[in-house]
Design a protein around this motif. Structure first.
Motif, short mmCIF file in Angstrom:
data_model
loop_
_atom_site.label_atom_id
_atom_site.label_comp_id
_atom_site.label_asym_id
_atom_site.label_seq_id
_atom_site.Cartn_x
_atom_site.Cartn_y
_atom_site.Cartn_z
N LEU A 179 -3.17 4.72 1.90
CA LEU A 179 -2.78 4.04 2.55
C LEU A 179 -3.82 5.84 3.64
N ILE A 180 -3.91 6.52 3.13
CA ILE A 180 -4.09 7.72 4.03
C ILE A 180 -5.44 8.20 3.58
N ALA A 181 -5.41 7.75 1.82
CA ALA A 181 -6.92 7.88 0.82
C ALA A 181 -8.00 7.06 2.04
N PRO A 182 -9.22 7.84 2.55
CA PRO A 182 -10.82 7.46 2.86
C PRO A 182 -10.61 5.73 2.02
N TRP B 280 -2.37 15.95 3.90
CA TRP B 280 -0.40 16.47 3.97
C TRP B 280 0.02 16.76 5.19
N GLU B 281 -0.32 17.08 6.13
CA GLU B 281 0.10 16.21 7.73
C GLU B 281 0.56 15.12 7.64
N ALA B 282 -0.76 14.02 7.34
CA ALA B 282 -0.15 12.59 7.23
C ALA B 282 0.43 12.60 6.82
N GLN B 283 0.26 12.68 5.50
CA GLN B 283 1.31 12.34 4.16
C GLN B 283 3.03 11.99 4.29
N LEU B 284 3.23 14.04 4.82
CA LEU B 284 4.77 14.13 5.42
C LEU B 284 5.38 13.45 6.15
N ASN B 285 4.28 13.53 7.43
CA ASN B 285 4.87 12.57 9.05
C ASN B 285 4.80 10.77 8.17
N ILE C 101 1.30 -1.24 0.27
CA ILE C 101 0.17 -0.26 0.22
C ILE C 101 1.07 1.61 -0.13
N SER C 102 0.59 2.33 -1.02
CA SER C 102 1.39 3.57 -1.09
C SER C 102 0.91 4.19 0.41
N VAL C 103 1.37 5.25 0.53
CA VAL C 103 1.05 6.39 1.71
C VAL C 103 -0.02 7.24 1.10
N THR C 104 -0.08 7.07 0.25
CA THR C 104 -1.07 8.09 -0.91
C THR C 104 -2.56 7.46 -0.55
N ASP D 250 3.10 7.95 18.01
CA ASP D 250 1.81 8.78 16.80
C ASP D 250 2.12 8.17 15.39
N THR D 251 2.70 8.03 14.64
CA THR D 251 3.13 7.80 13.26
C THR D 251 2.59 6.15 12.67
N TYR D 252 3.21 5.06 13.95
CA TYR D 252 3.60 4.23 13.69
C TYR D 252 1.99 3.42 13.84
N ASP D 253 1.64 4.15 15.34
CA ASP D 253 0.21 3.94 15.42
C ASP D 253 -1.09 4.27 14.30
N TYR D 254 -0.95 4.99 13.99
CA TYR D 254 -1.76 6.05 12.35
C TYR D 254 -1.60 5.01 11.71
N ILE D 255 -0.14 4.16 11.07
CA ILE D 255 -0.12 4.11 10.09
C ILE D 255 -1.11 2.28 10.43
N ILE D 256 -0.91 1.52 11.25
CA ILE D 256 -1.36 0.71 11.90
C ILE D 256 -3.09 0.55 11.98
N GLU D 257 -3.60 1.48 12.40
CA GLU D 257 -4.62 2.21 12.54
C GLU D 257 -5.48 2.41 10.57
#
Length: 291
Positions: A39-42, A135-140, A34-37, A192-199
């Motif tokens: 991952l953060i997409a709906p 944008w914030e999530a993507q960069l982090n 999964i790409s970062v894009t 926090d970044t890792y938790d967000y990725i896992i979520e």
């Protein structure tokens, strides 16, 4: 996905859109990467895109600004290479206990300062609320990938190129003075970044397992709320346009002859920019309610 050209845009533009779609299509439909894009997409959009890929249709016109943004990225990558800066660099790491590999490509990392920059070709209105959460999530997340590969990142920034910037409006109080704006981005802790990725991974995987993707939020749908206009009959313009219905009702009560006009909000992404909308139960249920 079928790419149409309903407005007969020049063939080279159509071919560029089709080429890019072919290049990314197979990768974006994989379930082990999964790409970062993505991952953060709906979640619902990503899920429905995978499920109905062969039935989806999108017009070249709808991809025009995305193509323009890619062209800007390509031009900016022409800078003279040096040992101090990495440009358009792709990284990937496996995420433990998920069976998933996370992949992402950053735009620019200046190694001496540890500054990670992301180029955005966007509109002036998109800066109204500052840095968008995505944008914030993507960069982090990109920072997380960089640090996993041994690159120290001390600063995050979005460099926004405003495609619709107007010189004549630049003197306005709330208007960007230049067509290029650099915005600092808040850095998250590694935890926090890792938790967000896992979520996010769990949400995407749950959609595949259950065939029930999480519905889109108001933020996902780019929801524009209702507005309430206080008007006098026959007047060309409203006395005031308010976001709060109670405040508007109160003003009507205090203004002889005034009436309340409800200006319905809209889900901008769903109604204008979502290729999977025809297959979305959430969107179609809202259409029935509005009918």
């Amino acid at each position: 996905m079928k790419i149409t050209n309903l407005y007969a845009l020049p063939t080279p533009i159509q071919q560029a859109v089709v080429f890019n779609d072919t290049l990314r299509g197979d990768l974006d439909r994989r379930t082990d990467i999964i790409s970062v894009t993505k991952l953060i997409a709906p979640v619902q959009i990503t899920y429905l895109t995978r499920k109905y890929w062969d039935q989806l249709s999108e017009d070249v016109l709808d991809r025009l600004w995305a193509l323009f943004g890619q062209a800007v990225h390509a031009i900016l990558s022409w800078q003279t290479p040096d040992d101090d800066t990495l440009i358009e660099h792709r990284l990937a790491i496996p995420i433990a206990d998920t069976g998933m590999t996370l992949s992402g490509q950053f735009d620019r990392l200046h190694l001496p300062s540890g500054t990670l920059s992301d180029w955005k070709t966007t509109s002036v209105w998109s800066l109204g609320d500052g840095v968008k959460f995505e944008w914030e999530a993507q960069l982090n997340i990109l920072r997380y990938l960089c640090q996993a590969h041994g690159y120290q990142v001390n600063k995050l920034e979005v460099v926004a190129i405003l495609r619709d910037w107007s010189h004549s409006q630049a003197k306005g109080e709330h208007y960007p003075p230049l067509p290029v704006v650099t915005l600092p981005v808040k850095m998250w802790s590694e935890h926090d970044t890792y938790d967000y990725i896992i979520e996010r991974i769990k949400l995407h995987q749950a959609a595949l397992l259950t065939d029930q993707p999480a519905p889109c939020t108001d933020q996902d749908r780019w929801r524009r709320p209702n507005q309430y206009a206080v008007k006098k009959p026959g007047a060309a313009r409203a006395l005031r346009v308010l976001a709060d219905e109670n405040e508007a009702q109160s003003l009507v009560a205090k203004t002889p002859g005034a009436v309340l006009e409800v200006r319905s909000g809209e889900n901008i992404r769903c109604e204008r920019f979502c290729a999977v909308a025809p297959f979305c139960k959430q969107f179609n249920a809202q259409l029935k309610l509005a009918a």
